[in-house]
Design a protein around this motif. Structure first.
Motif: not given
Ligand SMILES: Nc1ncnc2c1ncn2[C@@H]1O[C@H](COP(=O)(O)OP(=O)(O)OP(=O)(O)O)[C@@H](O)[C@H]1O
Ligand SMILES: [Mg+2]
Lengths: 275, 361, 266
Positions: B37-38, B41-43
């Motif tokens: 998490s953090g 990946k989303t970015s």
């Protein structure tokens, strides 16, 4: 104990609200129906209604339109540095804290006939103070927070996901706003608009100061009520007051309906996860 | 659509979320972005979609630099973690949305939407609103909506995160099939390694804004390129303090008395440990005697803990294998172990086994 | 390119709107205030009449707020805890004082309290007058601030767990003790937030008070009416100085309200 508290509540409501309002009704009809109608159809009353209507329409259009744009930029705009948003948020609240008299006074200080801006506008033949533009500005100031305050929390709550989803599906900004964002904020906007209408119709202090309360020129319904009361025109003051009072009650009923509607919608959303 | 990412950076204010990412993905591949998490990946996904602008670096789609393209121009499908369904529209309207934007004619829209919903097993829900659907159904509507305009690239951000474990397993196999049927290039984000290994053709391991490793799940699992990957993917026995193990003289190279040198970490995968009866005859000397200290039934396997001198190790054993009891003495054979250190990484085979397994990575 | 232009145009309009409508006028008051010079400013503010108006306003606003705390809490409590006929109507009526134009409210109380009305005559016969004196101001302030505490306390009472109250009963606590130890601490943040709002509204109120206070200098002239009088007689200095004081006071209250609200969020 229970009985006592309920009775006390009824007593307070009757004493503070219901009983006083009944005096407006008796005052308005002191000279019967004809007196009531006559008071409402006096030329100065009709003129005042016209001015009030102008103000309500212009202020509502501006504050609703720009209020929506403002809320969108405030919540979604990432061009604002992080420290700017709380500042703007605080500024938006300011009109609520300012005494209406000061609200009007500010406009005189800034646009009065002897100020730089006043002279500038006067050179185009536009008077701001003691004229309609100043009254509109003052009312806009007082009612500015209503729409923004209603819309901002809703925009924050619905998040940016759905709007982004719409864009990934190829929809333009405008289409995204109309088909995705608007359905979520329409009732809050209406709610804010109703508040804006009610308040711009009822605004008294700021308008009184800016308008100079010139009969048949810059007089609004509320300032006419004030003048009638000042001149002991009981029927005149109370007839107009009764109309304003009825409008307030209708406004409250409309707002109550809208609130209920929003609650129903919200409970539908919150059941989303559990179905 | 083939994708190339070159030297991508993304800053949020002073914070560097992505710190120089390079990778390329071939047309038609199903790629998983896996990482803690953090990690960013989303970015990365959002920059591919055009929802976020890179601070520097290039995103190249089908050979063309896409940096200046808006989201609308990229022809992607994006499935959001919380579905982001339009809640005031029915399932039909949701799925039809992208087609309406494209001004496809009404009859075609109806046909395509119905086809898709049929395929997704959603034919019954066509006139329902999102709040009347279950989590799994919403997920599938979100897929259908993303797939409807025939995107060239499908991006999924933790598509199964909000769905309970059992349904999730079914859905991911279903997703795999749907995607291979459409043959569409797909990138999905997850931090569930089982999901990544089971679904993806290829994995990108992302950690603190960087790509740690790219490869097939098998490759990455068996030849982790870094200590981070070895630790992150799968379970391993880590040798915290130096030991001497029969057949692994090589370990001496990395130890200095009671300390590991050069920041070394040593891992033994459970499947590299073999438990044999004490009286085994084949290559008996390559193993050592250990004691079974814990046996635990895991549904599809036995989970076994062993004590080898001062060392605690765990492994798993097929349920069909002979059963061991706590307290049994066994012959424990370690086939290989992996070493990550500042002077290089390697996987070392047991030197007493006649087959040589050592290679460098 | 066109996109960018559009964006900047929109942003400029919005920022401009904020400046023209709110920031510039408010600054104008302060700029005007400073241009008086400190000694002049001080002299104007400490003018006997101005000072009296300011202190009177604050004093009466405090009294009105205290009265409101009692009435408001009582009403909020009854409206959330008890079921009784007519409750829904009363609940909708709470907002009426806020919705009513202040000029209307002023006329209304003028009608009620005037010596000609039967109420006025009744009060007169027992030697009480509630018009054109300080009690009239308090009545006006209490009326216009009516919704604030009720609406701030109600949601807290609704969220208060009935279990907690019952747990307190099962532990042998009396009703009064339960109210003090369980209910009151739960609604205290609402009472504070509501009274701050009520206080700042009372400080700012003009319409009602202008009509029913009599506006007698050194007796019933409040700050907002004082400012109005100064504007009417073209004494910008006097109006500015008192405005600066009143504005600063209101901003302070707003700021404290925001602080307590933020504290409550955490
Ligand atoms: N809009 C933003 N503003 C500031 N920081 C952000 C923003 N978006 C992401 N970050 C930061 O960038 C880093 C990477 O975030 P990202 O969402 O890409 O991680 P992730 O790998 O998707 O994590 P998760 O698995 O938890 O979803 C995080 O440290 C996050 O706090
Ligand atoms: Mg993420």
């Amino acid at each position: 104990m229970r009985k006592l508290l309920i009775s006390a509540t009824w007593f307070l409501f009757i004493l503070i609200i219901i009983f006083p309002i009944s005096f407006i009704v008796t005052g308005a009809f002191e000279e019967g129906w004809s007196g009531f109608i006559e008071a409402l159809t006096r030329p100065e009353a009709l003129h005042a209604m016209k001015i009030s209507l102008y103000i309500v329409v212009v202020v509502t259009i501006f504050n609703v339109g720009l209020g929506i744009l403002f809320s969108l930029e405030l919540v979604r705009g990432n061009w604002l540095a992080r420290w700017v948003k709380p500042v703007i948020n605080a500024i938006i609240d300011l009109p609520f804290a300012v005494s209406p008299v000061i609200g009007g006074f500010m406009i005189i200080l800034l646009y009065g006939p002897e100020t730089v801006l006043g002279i500038f506008f006067a050179s185009f033949g536009v008077d701001i103070v003691f004229a309609l533009p100043g009254m509109i500005l003052a009312t806009m100031f007082v009612t500015f927070p209503f729409v923004v305050r209603e819309v901002v929390p809703v925009l924050e709550e619905i998040g940016e996901d759905v709007e982004e989803a719409s864009r990934t599906l190829g929809a333009s900004k405008w289409r995204t706003f109309r088909q995705v964002t608007w359905p979520s904020i329409q009732w809050p906007v209406v709610y804010g608009a109703v508040l804006t209408i009610a308040r711009s119709l009822g605004e008294f202090g700021a308008v009184l100061v800016v308008s100079g309360n010139i009969i048949n020129q810059t007089q609004t319904v509320t300032t006419l009520v004030y003048q009638d009361a000042d001149y002991f025109n009981v029927v005149g003051a109370n007839s107009l007051a009764l109309i304003l009072c009825l409008i307030s009650i209708v406004t409250l009923l409309v707002l109550d309906g809208l609130k209920r509607r929003q609650e129903v919608l919200r409970s539908e959303h919150s059941s989303e996860g559990s179905v | 659509m083939n994708i190339q990412v070159k030297d991508l950076y993304k800053n949020f204010g002073d914070f560097q979320a992505i710190k120089g990412v390079d990778f390329s993905i071939e047309e038609g591949k199903l790629v998983g972005l896996l990482g803690p998490s953090g990690g960013g990946k989303t970015s990365i996904l959002r920059m591919l979609a055009g929802l976020e602008e890179p601070s520097s670096g290039q995103v190249i789609l089908n050979g063309k630099v896409a940096n200046g393209l808006t989201v609308q121009e990229r022809e992607i499908g994006f499935v959001f973690q919380n579905y982001a369904l339009f809640k005031h529209m029915t399932v039909f309207e949701n799925v039809a949305y992208g087609l309406k934007v494209k001004k496809v004619d009404k009859a075609r829209i109806k046909q395509r939407v119905e086809e898709l919903l049929e395929l997704m097993g959603l034919a019954q829900t066509i006139n329902k609103y999102p709040h009347q659907l279950s989590g799994g159904q919403k997920q599938r509507v979100a897929f259908a909506r993303a797939l409807a305009p025939k995107p060239k690239l499908l991006l999924l951000d933790e598509p199964f995160a909000a769905i309970d474990a059992k349904v999730r397993k079914d859905l991911r196999l279903w997703l795999r099939n749907v995607i291979s049927e459409f043959g569409i290039t797909t990138i999905f984000v997850t931090h569930d390694q089982d999901e990544a290994i089971e679904v993806a053709d290829e994995l990108l391991i992302i950690n603190s804004g960087k790509v740690e490793q790219q490869g097939t799940p098998w490759d990455i699992y068996h030849r982790p390129a870094s200590r981070f990957v070895a630790e992150f993917l799968g379970n391993s026995n880590q040798l915290i303090s130096p030991v001497t193990l029969k057949g692994f003289e090589i370990l001496q190279k990395y130890q200095d008395g009671q300390e590991w040198k050069e920041n070394s970490s040593v891992f033994i995968r459970p499947e590299w440990i073999e438990i044999r009866p004490l009286d085994v005859s084949y290559q008996k000397n390559a193993g050592e005697t250990a004691e079974v200290t814990h046996v635990h039934f895991r549904g599809d396997a036995w989970y076994i803990e062993l004590q080898l001198a001062d060392l605690k190790l765990f492994t798993s054993l097929s349920i069909n294998a002979p059963r061991y009891q706590v307290g049994d003495q066994v012959n424990l054979l370690i086939h290989k172990l992996s070493i990550f250190s500042d002077v290089g990484n390697e996987i070392a085979g047991n030197s007493l086994l006649n087959v040589s397994l050592s290679y460098h990575i | 390119m066109r996109d960018k232009l559009e964006k900047y145009a929109l942003r400029s309009i919005l920022i401009g709107y904020l400046i023209v409508l709110i920031v510039a006028p408010l600054s104008a008051v302060y700029v005007q205030g400073f241009s008086l010079g400190l000694s002049n400013f001080w002299k104007t503010v400490t003018d006997e009449m101005a000072l009296h108006a300011i202190t009177l306003t604050i004093r009466l606003a405090v009294i009105a707020t205290l009265i409101q705390i009692i009435i408001g809490t009582l009403i909020a409590y009854v409206l959330t805890r008890y079921e009784f006929p007519g409750k829904r109507y009363l609940n909708s009526l709470v907002d009426l004082p806020f919705a009513l134009p202040t000029a209307v409210s002023g006329v209304m109380f003028l009608m009620v309290l005037t010596p000609n009305s039967f109420v006025g005559q009744m009060l007169d016969s027992i030697g009480i007058s509630l018009l054109f004196n300080q009690s009239a101001i308090i009545i006006g302030m209490v009326f216009v601030t009516f919704p604030f505490i009720v609406r701030a306390v109600q949601p807290l009472l609704e969220n208060l767990d009935e279990d907690q109250v019952q747990a307190s009963y099962t532990l042998g606590a009396s009703k009064w003790r339960t109210f003090c130890k369980v209910v009151f601490p739960a609604i205290l943040p609402g009472i504070i937030a509501g009274s701050l709002l009520a206080f700042s509204r009372a400080l700012a109120e003009f319409g009602v008070i202008a009509l029913i206070s009599g506006n007698i200098p050194m007796e019933t002239l409040v700050a907002s009416v004082y400012i109005f009088g100064q504007i009417e007689s073209f004494n910008t200095e006097g109006a500015t100085a008192v405005s600066v004081v009143l504005l600063t006071f209101s901003f302070l209250v707003l700021w404290i309200t925001n602080l307590t609200r933020r504290r409550g969020d955490i």
